[in-house]
Design a protein around this motif. Structure first.
Motif, mmCIF file in Angstrom:
data_model
loop_
_atom_site.group_PDB
_atom_site.id
_atom_site.type_symbol
_atom_site.label_atom_id
_atom_site.label_comp_id
_atom_site.label_asym_id
_atom_site.label_seq_id
_atom_site.Cartn_x
_atom_site.Cartn_y
_atom_site.Cartn_z
ATOM 1 N N SER A 1 -4.984 71.807 -34.263
ATOM 2 C CA SER A 1 -3.945 72.665 -33.679
ATOM 3 C C SER A 1 -4.547 73.620 -32.657
ATOM 4 O O SER A 1 -5.694 74.051 -32.779
ATOM 5 C CB SER A 1 -3.252 73.479 -34.773
ATOM 6 O OG SER A 1 -2.777 72.654 -35.811
ATOM 7 N N ARG B 1 -7.187 60.406 -37.436
ATOM 8 C CA ARG B 1 -6.772 61.010 -38.710
ATOM 9 C C ARG B 1 -5.904 60.132 -39.593
ATOM 10 O O ARG B 1 -5.440 60.585 -40.647
ATOM 11 C CB ARG B 1 -6.050 62.341 -38.447
ATOM 12 C CG ARG B 1 -7.000 63.456 -38.003
ATOM 13 C CD ARG B 1 -6.380 64.819 -38.201
ATOM 14 N NE ARG B 1 -5.141 64.980 -37.447
ATOM 15 C CZ ARG B 1 -4.088 65.670 -37.891
ATOM 16 N NH1 ARG B 1 -4.118 66.226 -39.073
ATOM 17 N NH2 ARG B 1 -3.008 65.783 -37.142
ATOM 18 N N HIS C 1 0.737 72.125 -32.567
ATOM 19 C CA HIS C 1 0.460 71.823 -33.974
ATOM 20 C C HIS C 1 -0.424 70.573 -34.039
ATOM 21 O O HIS C 1 -1.411 70.525 -34.763
ATOM 22 C CB HIS C 1 1.788 71.596 -34.695
ATOM 23 C CG HIS C 1 1.639 71.298 -36.148
ATOM 24 N ND1 HIS C 1 1.135 72.204 -37.045
ATOM 25 C CD2 HIS C 1 1.932 70.196 -36.868
ATOM 26 C CE1 HIS C 1 1.126 71.661 -38.250
ATOM 27 N NE2 HIS C 1 1.602 70.450 -38.173
ATOM 28 N N THR C 2 -0.062 69.564 -33.261
ATOM 29 C CA THR C 2 -0.923 68.390 -33.074
ATOM 30 C C THR C 2 -0.984 68.083 -31.569
ATOM 31 O O THR C 2 -0.104 68.511 -30.816
ATOM 32 C CB THR C 2 -0.393 67.138 -33.824
ATOM 33 O OG1 THR C 2 0.866 66.745 -33.253
ATOM 34 C CG2 THR C 2 -0.227 67.388 -35.312
ATOM 35 N N GLN D 1 -4.777 61.168 -43.306
ATOM 36 C CA GLN D 1 -3.353 61.388 -43.583
ATOM 37 C C GLN D 1 -2.886 60.501 -44.738
ATOM 38 O O GLN D 1 -2.108 60.939 -45.590
ATOM 39 C CB GLN D 1 -2.520 61.125 -42.325
ATOM 40 C CG GLN D 1 -2.762 62.175 -41.240
ATOM 41 C CD GLN D 1 -1.957 61.939 -39.973
ATOM 42 O OE1 GLN D 1 -1.296 60.909 -39.819
ATOM 43 N NE2 GLN D 1 -2.021 62.877 -39.057
ATOM 44 N N ASP E 1 -5.619 61.205 -31.839
ATOM 45 C CA ASP E 1 -5.495 61.897 -33.117
ATOM 46 C C ASP E 1 -4.928 60.968 -34.190
ATOM 47 O O ASP E 1 -5.350 61.004 -35.349
ATOM 48 C CB ASP E 1 -4.617 63.148 -32.960
ATOM 49 C CG ASP E 1 -4.605 64.002 -34.222
ATOM 50 O OD1 ASP E 1 -5.672 64.152 -34.852
ATOM 51 O OD2 ASP E 1 -3.531 64.519 -34.583
ATOM 52 N N HIS F 1 -3.913 73.396 -38.233
ATOM 53 C CA HIS F 1 -4.954 72.480 -38.691
ATOM 54 C C HIS F 1 -6.082 72.518 -37.679
ATOM 55 O O HIS F 1 -5.911 73.063 -36.582
ATOM 56 C CB HIS F 1 -4.363 71.071 -38.818
ATOM 57 C CG HIS F 1 -3.217 71.000 -39.773
ATOM 58 N ND1 HIS F 1 -3.379 71.053 -41.135
ATOM 59 C CD2 HIS F 1 -1.879 70.953 -39.553
ATOM 60 C CE1 HIS F 1 -2.199 71.025 -41.715
ATOM 61 N NE2 HIS F 1 -1.270 70.962 -40.780
ATOM 62 N N GLN G 1 1.436 64.152 -36.759
ATOM 63 C CA GLN G 1 1.247 64.450 -38.172
ATOM 64 C C GLN G 1 1.885 63.318 -38.980
ATOM 65 O O GLN G 1 2.827 62.674 -38.510
ATOM 66 C CB GLN G 1 1.901 65.794 -38.508
ATOM 67 C CG GLN G 1 1.379 66.375 -39.810
ATOM 68 C CD GLN G 1 1.972 67.720 -40.142
ATOM 69 O OE1 GLN G 1 3.066 68.041 -39.688
ATOM 70 N NE2 GLN G 1 1.274 68.503 -40.934
ATOM 71 N N ASP G 2 1.369 63.104 -40.194
ATOM 72 C CA ASP G 2 1.796 61.970 -41.034
ATOM 73 C C ASP G 2 3.300 61.663 -41.008
ATOM 74 O O ASP G 2 3.707 60.558 -40.647
ATOM 75 C CB ASP G 2 1.313 62.149 -42.493
ATOM 76 C CG ASP G 2 1.699 63.500 -43.121
ATOM 77 O OD1 ASP G 2 2.398 64.286 -42.458
ATOM 78 O OD2 ASP G 2 1.298 63.744 -44.267
ATOM 79 N N ASP H 1 7.173 69.836 -34.352
ATOM 80 C CA ASP H 1 6.446 70.930 -35.001
ATOM 81 C C ASP H 1 6.116 72.086 -34.067
ATOM 82 O O ASP H 1 5.304 72.946 -34.411
ATOM 83 C CB ASP H 1 5.191 70.377 -35.684
ATOM 84 C CG ASP H 1 5.544 69.620 -36.954
ATOM 85 O OD1 ASP H 1 6.574 69.953 -37.565
ATOM 86 O OD2 ASP H 1 4.810 68.690 -37.319
ATOM 87 N N SER I 1 7.307 59.488 -43.414
ATOM 88 C CA SER I 1 5.977 59.559 -43.999
ATOM 89 C C SER I 1 5.453 58.239 -44.556
ATOM 90 O O SER I 1 4.279 58.145 -44.899
ATOM 91 C CB SER I 1 6.024 60.593 -45.127
ATOM 92 O OG SER I 1 7.197 60.385 -45.905
ATOM 93 N N ASP J 1 2.262 66.699 -29.737
ATOM 94 C CA ASP J 1 3.572 67.360 -29.898
ATOM 95 C C ASP J 1 4.412 67.242 -28.632
ATOM 96 O O ASP J 1 3.969 67.606 -27.542
ATOM 97 C CB ASP J 1 3.399 68.854 -30.215
ATOM 98 C CG ASP J 1 3.001 69.099 -31.652
ATOM 99 O OD1 ASP J 1 2.766 68.127 -32.374
ATOM 100 O OD2 ASP J 1 2.916 70.273 -32.046
#
Ligand SMILES: [Zn+2]
Length: 312
Positions: free
Chosen positions: A218, A135, A185-186, A139, A131, A215, A105-106, A204, A76, A189
């Motif tokens: 997603s 984002r 999920h993103t 994030q 993405d 989200h 994702q982050d 994820d 992260s 993935d």
């Protein structure tokens, strides 16, 4: 005698209470635990992002090959990534050669800047790129709870993107297969499959112990396409994106079956002209109520799935 002991005990209790007050804030301790021969995982908390867990409320994978170590996900933040690198060195003398981002994702990619600074290659599926770019700011804002522990973190795109839906990396004879089905999920993935060990790092695409998250980016439809690959692979061991190391049956029960239940309920509701609030209310979440965060997330998942099915 009793009184003296009692006085002693109460003095001790006072001391203990005082020492608890001055305990420093906790920080995430990254340690890799063996999953299979040459395969390791760090299992993160299933709570939300906090200062104490440093946003590393997710799992991280490590594969040690004769041609170097491979990390699955970069964590992260810059500081978390540095800790992860130290943890790798405790497991193997093989140098870290590659970091794969299993999604956008982050906690899957915001540590990339650290690894880039070490000259280590970072890689993701090409569908993650847009993405990540769109984002990254959002994030970073979501990680403000980390305060100074976010210092040094700069969203850094992977140094390499793969475009194929299936690709194989051969690291000194250890095969690492990447499988992408438009994400879930993103958008980026990607499943990371070790055919020789029958171990899957699902990213994820699999959540266990806690309820999955949806989200705006997603898609439950492609998420199930990704899951269908897992059904076919029949891994002996799954390291999920969140939750403990698990089996195919548990992954199916806690992730796939929830997605299927959401989609079939909402498809029928949309077809029957049921409005969104009634459809959300009538969704039967009982089989999933034991999963952590179900009370908060299930209505949100129902809501989001209705909107997605309506658009299809
Ligand atoms: Zn996640």
């Amino acid at each position: 005698m009793t009184t003296r002991l009692g006085a002693h005990a109460s003095a001790l209790a006072t001391l203990l209470a005082a020492s608890l007050l001055v305990l420093p804030a906790r920080a995430v301790e990254v340690a890799f635990k063996p999953v299979a021969d040459g395969v390791y995982a760090f299992i993160g908390e299933i709570e939300g992002r906090t200062y104490d867990n440093e946003g590393l409320n997710a799992n991280i994978g490590l594969v040690v090959t004769p041609a170097g170590a491979v990390l699955i996900d970069s964590g992260s933040s810059y500081q978390v990534a540095a800790k992860m690198h130290e943890a790798v060195k405790k497991v193997t003398t093989q140098p870290l050669k590659l970091v794969i981002n299993s999604g956008d994702q982050d906690h899957r990619w915001l540590g990339n800047g650290y690894f880039a600074g070490q000259g280590i290659e970072t890689l993701a599926h090409a569908d993650a790129q847009a993405d990540m770019q769109a984002r990254a700011g959002e994030q970073m804002d979501g990680l403000k709870v980390l305060k100074e522990r976010l210092d040094g973190t700069r969203p850094t795109l992977p140094s390499r993107f793969v475009k194929a839906q299936d690709s194989t990396i051969n690291m000194g004879g250890t095969l690492i297969e990447l499988k992408h089905r438009q994400g879930g999920h993103t958008p980026g993935d990607t499943l990371i499959w070790l055919p020789q060990k029958s171990v899957l790092f699902s990213g994820d695409v699999v959540y266990v112990d806690r309820v999955l998250g949806l989200h705006p980016v997603s898609r439950t439809k492609t998420w199930l396409d990704s899951f269908a690959v897992i059904d076919q692979l029949k891994p002996q061991t799954i390291v999920p994106g969140h939750g403990n190391v698990t089996t195919l049956a548990t992954a199916q029960a806690q992730t796939r079956d929830l997605l299927l239940a959401l989609r079939s309920h909402m498809k029928k509701a949309v077809d029957d002209g049921v409005d969104i609030s009634a459809a959300v209310k009538s969704f039967n979440g009982k089989p999933f109520a034991h999963l952590k965060h179900a009370d908060v997330w299930l209505p949100q998942l129902a809501n989001q799935t209705y909107l997605e099915v309506e658009r299809e």
